[in-house]
Enzyme design. Sequence first.
Site, PDB file in Angstrom:
ATOM      1  N   TYR A 115       0.924  -1.234   0.059  1.00 35.71           N
ATOM      2  CA  TYR A 115      -0.046   0.190  -0.439  1.00 35.71           C
ATOM      3  C   TYR A 115       0.650   1.718   0.048  1.00 35.71           C
ATOM      4  CZ  TYR A 115      -4.916  -1.443   0.825  1.00 35.71           C
ATOM      5  OH  TYR A 115      -6.404  -2.407   0.316  1.00 35.71           O
ATOM      6  N   LYS A 132       2.099 -14.763   2.573  1.00 36.67           N
ATOM      7  CA  LYS A 132       2.247 -16.179   1.002  1.00 36.67           C
ATOM      8  C   LYS A 132       4.136 -15.963   1.314  1.00 36.67           C
ATOM      9  CE  LYS A 132       0.855 -17.710  -2.984  1.00 36.67           C
ATOM     10  NZ  LYS A 132       0.130 -18.804  -2.936  1.00 36.67           N
ATOM     11  N   ASP A 155      -3.604 -18.087   0.185  1.00 33.87           N
ATOM     12  CA  ASP A 155      -5.123 -18.073  -0.794  1.00 33.87           C
ATOM     13  C   ASP A 155      -6.027 -19.661   0.516  1.00 33.87           C
ATOM     14  OD1 ASP A 155      -2.978 -19.636  -0.410  1.00 33.87           O
ATOM     15  OD2 ASP A 155      -2.421 -20.420  -2.446  1.00 33.87           O
ATOM     16  N   ASP A 200      -6.756  -6.629   4.157  1.00 31.64           N
ATOM     17  CA  ASP A 200      -8.061  -5.782   2.927  1.00 31.64           C
ATOM     18  C   ASP A 200      -9.161  -7.002   2.014  1.00 31.64           C
ATOM     19  OD1 ASP A 200      -8.834  -3.514   1.853  1.00 31.64           O
ATOM     20  OD2 ASP A 200      -8.115  -4.220  -0.047  1.00 31.64           O
ATOM     21  N   ASP A 253     -12.510  -8.586   3.704  1.00 32.07           N
ATOM     22  CA  ASP A 253     -14.210  -8.553   3.404  1.00 32.07           C
ATOM     23  C   ASP A 253     -14.966  -9.536   2.683  1.00 32.07           C
ATOM     24  OD1 ASP A 253     -13.775  -5.550   2.480  1.00 32.07           O
ATOM     25  OD2 ASP A 253     -14.477  -5.269   0.459  1.00 32.07           O
TER      26      ASP A 253
HETATM   27  C1  IPM Z   1     -10.424  -0.681   3.477  1.00 29.75           C
HETATM   28  C2  IPM Z   1     -10.562  -0.273   1.804  1.00 29.75           C
HETATM   29  C3  IPM Z   1      -9.588   0.730   1.934  1.00 29.75           C
HETATM   30  C4  IPM Z   1      -8.090   0.379   1.913  1.00 29.75           C
HETATM   31  C5  IPM Z   1      -9.518   1.605   0.229  1.00 29.75           C
HETATM   32  C6  IPM Z   1     -11.158   2.488  -0.056  1.00 29.75           C
HETATM   33  C7  IPM Z   1      -8.516   2.439   0.353  1.00 29.75           C
HETATM   34  O1  IPM Z   1     -10.848  -1.087   0.665  1.00 29.75           O
HETATM   35  O2  IPM Z   1     -10.927   0.024   4.573  1.00 29.75           O
HETATM   36  O3  IPM Z   1     -10.799  -1.708   3.717  1.00 29.75           O
HETATM   37  O4  IPM Z   1      -8.015  -0.907   0.897  1.00 29.75           O
HETATM   38  O5  IPM Z   1      -7.638   0.360   2.837  1.00 29.75           O
HETATM   39 MG    MG Z   2     -11.068  -2.478   2.378  1.00 23.64          MG
END
Ligand code: IPM
Ligand code: MG
Length: 354
Positions: free
Chosen positions: A138, A189, A221, A245, A249
């Site tokens: 990042y 990884k 993975d 990240d 999700d």
């Molecule tokens: C998160 C989001 C952010 C990230 C984006 C919006 C920059 O996806 O907080 O998970 O990638 O960290």
């Molecule tokens: Mg995110």
Amino acid sequence: MKIAVLPGDGIGSEIVAQAAKVLEALRREGLKIEMEYAHIGGVGYDVAGDPFPAATEKLALASDAVLLGAVGGYQYDTLPRPMRPEQGLLRIRQGLGLFANLRPALVYPELVNASSLKPELVSGLDIMILRELTGDIYFGQPRGMRQLPNGERQGFDTMHYSESEIRRVAHVGFKIAMKRNKILCSVDKANVLDTSMFWREIVTDVAKEYPQVELSHMYVDNAAMQLVRAPKQFDVILTGNIFGDILSDEASMLTGSIGMLPSASLDANNKGLYEPCHGSAPDIAGKNIANPLATILSVAMMMRYTFAQEDIAQRIETAVRKTLQQGVRTADIAEAGMQKIGTAAMGDAVVAAL
Ligand code: IPM
Ligand code: MG
């Protein structure tokens, strides 16, 4: 409790308004809460020509905690990268040194049918994902676009982790595990990446200071697969910025809706930024249908981690539970036959339960 409130874009102002109702209710009880608003993301660009305006940075630095909504919108997608809303988020994380990102994935019994997995796989699920937040690919330099000797263009980024970056987040992970079931899975990884090989070495070394914690390592993975195969095997997941990240999700869907997931991003002194894990959802902005519970639950995390008010944190969480028990739902978590309510009504319902 000096709190900087940064609603941001899209549904940000609607959901933050509900969290603010909770803070105001606590203030009426006598808590010394001070809230000051500022811009971040697309609205920062609109108002001040910068997704992280200097005034916002100043306020954030002078506050004990930051409450953030979300950033991003279609209208900003074509701006040059430094002006994009997401840069506001990345800069506030880095600027405040918020390296430890806690993303709890908790399945409420009331929502067990909202999950995309079978109820028996997720019922009782309680995972804490700890994502390193200020390093990795990042922020790694160099990055950009370049021309190869043969004339072809190439995009590139740099992944790296320094020893101190890994150590400090690993300590946070082991300390969290000590307060939970003492099981920590470090995700990397290491079969391919040197960065990950080093990550694994340092995490293994830090583990010596926490002999009661059972440490395992897993490739990312495989972790992605295990999260949907048998998610209850996890207690604390410790991982780097990009893997965290993606996995967070994925984990959100286990809980029924990404609209339920709060987060805390902490520095070394528990100063923190609190935001829902979801984005700005421009498609439903302004419609009063977004789920404010992730933001309200982020306030609970703020009380727990920055202000060390565990009682109040639990009261907010209980109020959310009670509200769900009453059968009221925003659209994202509603089942057939349930009363669907809007964003503002959900905020009011939680305050009433509180
Ligand atoms: C998160 C989001 C952010 C990230 C984006 C919006 C920059 O996806 O907080 O998970 O990638 O960290
Ligand atoms: Mg995110």
